[in-house]
Design an enzyme around this catalytic site. Sequence first.
Site, PDB file in Angstrom:
ATOM      1  N   SER A 142       0.814  -1.211   0.000  1.00  0.00           N
ATOM      2  CA  SER A 142       0.000   0.000   0.000  1.00  0.00           C
ATOM      3  C   SER A 142       0.851   1.267   0.000  1.00  0.00           C
ATOM      4  O   SER A 142       0.354   2.349  -0.325  1.00  0.00           O
ATOM      5  CB  SER A 142      -0.932   0.018   1.218  1.00  0.00           C
ATOM      6  OG  SER A 142      -1.857  -1.035   1.169  1.00  0.00           O
ATOM      7  N   ASN A 178      -3.436   2.867   7.056  1.00  0.00           N
ATOM      8  CA  ASN A 178      -2.475   3.274   6.036  1.00  0.00           C
ATOM      9  C   ASN A 178      -3.247   3.653   4.784  1.00  0.00           C
ATOM     10  O   ASN A 178      -3.496   2.823   3.921  1.00  0.00           O
ATOM     11  CB  ASN A 178      -1.486   2.139   5.739  1.00  0.00           C
ATOM     12  CG  ASN A 178      -0.602   2.462   4.565  1.00  0.00           C
ATOM     13  OD1 ASN A 178      -0.414   3.632   4.221  1.00  0.00           O
ATOM     14  ND2 ASN A 178      -0.067   1.449   3.921  1.00  0.00           N
ATOM     15  N   HIS A 200      -6.868  -1.437   8.889  1.00  0.00           N
ATOM     16  CA  HIS A 200      -6.256  -2.751   8.673  1.00  0.00           C
ATOM     17  C   HIS A 200      -6.495  -3.654   9.882  1.00  0.00           C
ATOM     18  O   HIS A 200      -5.713  -3.643  10.835  1.00  0.00           O
ATOM     19  CB  HIS A 200      -4.757  -2.599   8.415  1.00  0.00           C
ATOM     20  CG  HIS A 200      -4.432  -2.180   7.026  1.00  0.00           C
ATOM     21  ND1 HIS A 200      -4.024  -3.070   6.051  1.00  0.00           N
ATOM     22  CD2 HIS A 200      -4.480  -0.976   6.434  1.00  0.00           C
ATOM     23  CE1 HIS A 200      -3.822  -2.421   4.927  1.00  0.00           C
ATOM     24  NE2 HIS A 200      -4.094  -1.143   5.127  1.00  0.00           N
ATOM     25  N   GLN A 256     -12.513   1.287  -0.357  1.00  0.00           N
ATOM     26  CA  GLN A 256     -12.771   2.485  -1.164  1.00  0.00           C
ATOM     27  C   GLN A 256     -13.429   2.129  -2.495  1.00  0.00           C
ATOM     28  O   GLN A 256     -14.384   2.794  -2.931  1.00  0.00           O
ATOM     29  CB  GLN A 256     -11.457   3.232  -1.398  1.00  0.00           C
ATOM     30  CG  GLN A 256     -10.838   3.792  -0.128  1.00  0.00           C
ATOM     31  CD  GLN A 256      -9.349   4.050  -0.261  1.00  0.00           C
ATOM     32  OE1 GLN A 256      -8.774   3.908  -1.343  1.00  0.00           O
ATOM     33  NE2 GLN A 256      -8.717   4.430   0.833  1.00  0.00           N
ATOM     34  N   CYS A 275      -9.355  -1.317   3.153  1.00  0.00           N
ATOM     35  CA  CYS A 275      -8.552  -0.197   2.662  1.00  0.00           C
ATOM     36  C   CYS A 275      -8.889   0.160   1.213  1.00  0.00           C
ATOM     37  O   CYS A 275      -9.971   0.656   0.950  1.00  0.00           O
ATOM     38  CB  CYS A 275      -7.067  -0.487   2.858  1.00  0.00           C
ATOM     39  SG  CYS A 275      -6.047   1.001   2.901  1.00  0.00           S
ATOM     40  N   GLY A 311      -4.292   7.274   2.072  1.00  0.00           N
ATOM     41  CA  GLY A 311      -4.280   8.694   1.740  1.00  0.00           C
ATOM     42  C   GLY A 311      -5.525   9.128   1.003  1.00  0.00           C
ATOM     43  O   GLY A 311      -5.657  10.303   0.639  1.00  0.00           O
ATOM     44  N   PHE A 312      -6.441   8.190   0.763  1.00  0.00           N
ATOM     45  CA  PHE A 312      -7.743   8.479   0.160  1.00  0.00           C
ATOM     46  C   PHE A 312      -8.819   7.959   1.108  1.00  0.00           C
ATOM     47  O   PHE A 312      -8.554   7.088   1.942  1.00  0.00           O
ATOM     48  CB  PHE A 312      -7.889   7.806  -1.205  1.00  0.00           C
ATOM     49  CG  PHE A 312      -6.977   8.362  -2.266  1.00  0.00           C
ATOM     50  CD1 PHE A 312      -7.441   9.309  -3.166  1.00  0.00           C
ATOM     51  CD2 PHE A 312      -5.655   7.943  -2.359  1.00  0.00           C
ATOM     52  CE1 PHE A 312      -6.601   9.819  -4.153  1.00  0.00           C
ATOM     53  CE2 PHE A 312      -4.803   8.446  -3.331  1.00  0.00           C
ATOM     54  CZ  PHE A 312      -5.279   9.398  -4.229  1.00  0.00           C
ATOM     55  N   GLY A 343      -4.268  -1.884  -1.044  1.00  0.00           N
ATOM     56  CA  GLY A 343      -3.359  -1.611  -2.143  1.00  0.00           C
ATOM     57  C   GLY A 343      -3.055  -0.126  -2.236  1.00  0.00           C
ATOM     58  O   GLY A 343      -3.626   0.692  -1.509  1.00  0.00           O
ATOM     59  N   GLU A 394      -6.014  -6.735  10.234  1.00  0.00           N
ATOM     60  CA  GLU A 394      -4.996  -7.777  10.439  1.00  0.00           C
ATOM     61  C   GLU A 394      -3.905  -7.322  11.394  1.00  0.00           C
ATOM     62  O   GLU A 394      -3.197  -8.139  11.975  1.00  0.00           O
ATOM     63  CB  GLU A 394      -4.379  -8.201   9.103  1.00  0.00           C
ATOM     64  CG  GLU A 394      -3.319  -7.287   8.537  1.00  0.00           C
ATOM     65  CD  GLU A 394      -3.870  -6.039   7.881  1.00  0.00           C
ATOM     66  OE1 GLU A 394      -3.070  -5.189   7.449  1.00  0.00           O
ATOM     67  OE2 GLU A 394      -5.110  -5.903   7.807  1.00  0.00           O
TER      68      GLU A 394
END
Length: 406
Positions: free
Chosen positions: A68, A336, A378, A298, A294, A338-339, A265, A380
């Site tokens: 990612s 983690n 996340h 999205q 993640c 940024g969108f 990703g 996990e």
Amino acid sequence: MTNEQDQPQNGLQSSTEGWSEPTPTALLVLADGTVLEGFGIGAEGRQVGEVCFNTAMTGYEEVLTDPSYNGQIVTFTFPHIGNVGTNEEDIETVSSAAVSGVRGVVLRTAVTDPSNYRATQHLDAWLKARGIPGITGIDTRALTALIREKGMPNAVIAYSADGIFDIEALKAEAQAWPGLEGMDLAPAVTTAQRVNWDETTWEWNKGYGRLNNPAHHVVAIDYGVKRAILRLLADAGCKVTLVPASASTEDILALKPDGVFLSNGPGDPAATGEYAVPVIRDLLETGLPIFGICLGHQMLGLALGAKTMKMHQGHHGANHPVKDLSTGKVEITSMNHGFAVDRETLPANVTETHVSLFDGSNAGLALADKPVFSVQYHPEASPGPQDSHYLFKRFVGMMNEHKAAA
């Protein structure tokens, strides 16, 4: 050299200040012209990317191999990175042939010799072997404050043992890089072919195990998946078939899955969604249980009719509080991204299930009439707390119910 009146007033040390001996061997050159000097580690050369900061105090190897982070230069706010060395067990990327993890790393202090019984290699040698340039000696608190104020900047990280740099060329490269908006990075990190996964999580003095007698078959679409996610699916009794990001609806359904997983990703979800979202919409029509994390979250949002947006500073760390709106409980999570999914665009049939308590941004969604849900964070937790492992059990419960109703 830059004139004093031309230097950015951001509290960061510029190339005209202070350094005499020893000669700097690495630079971080921001798109606004700021030049930060330090000392190189890892691979010589240069990389361009978006600078973000990560607040995790542990798990730097997992961070540095998380697909990612492709397209990003990671600044660690914790100063003592590298102190436990590296090993071959804590790597998160699945595809050894793909470009994985970060484009560069920014550290406060010099890397010490490893002090851990699991260490097999010094971080410097490990970074060098993976082609990742790094810089030490940076005031990472000041850099983090800059990112919080102005957003994540584009930058070039450069390491040259002789200390010779063409600073103007590096500035031009940082300014010319288009940034992550509109960038599809999944092809750089996805698996090239189908992969069967049955490895379970690590146990003390035993290492990783193998799944026996799986109860379910999950097809995981790999947009840049982490190994820890696949291991927790295996722990939950799922045989996993990993398919490339470009897999078609027909490819996926031909494998006769009990459920579909949409992985994490890098890059812009709208860009990857150009080819991924139509497939996700097809899968929604089948009624199969679907779980996204993640980037997968999205793009599920996009498939359901919502929109995504670029965040100011993003969320990167292992200490992010998230509230589960269905229970009122607060989970400490690893994040983690940024969108984010724009909650204002969520359709009426989509329920917001989780929110970030840092900034109120969307952190989860679900459908009331279908076994479909996703989270922005996340669960996990590699690295990070394990508060959200229950989501994998939720996914298995959905597959149990779907089978029972078939």
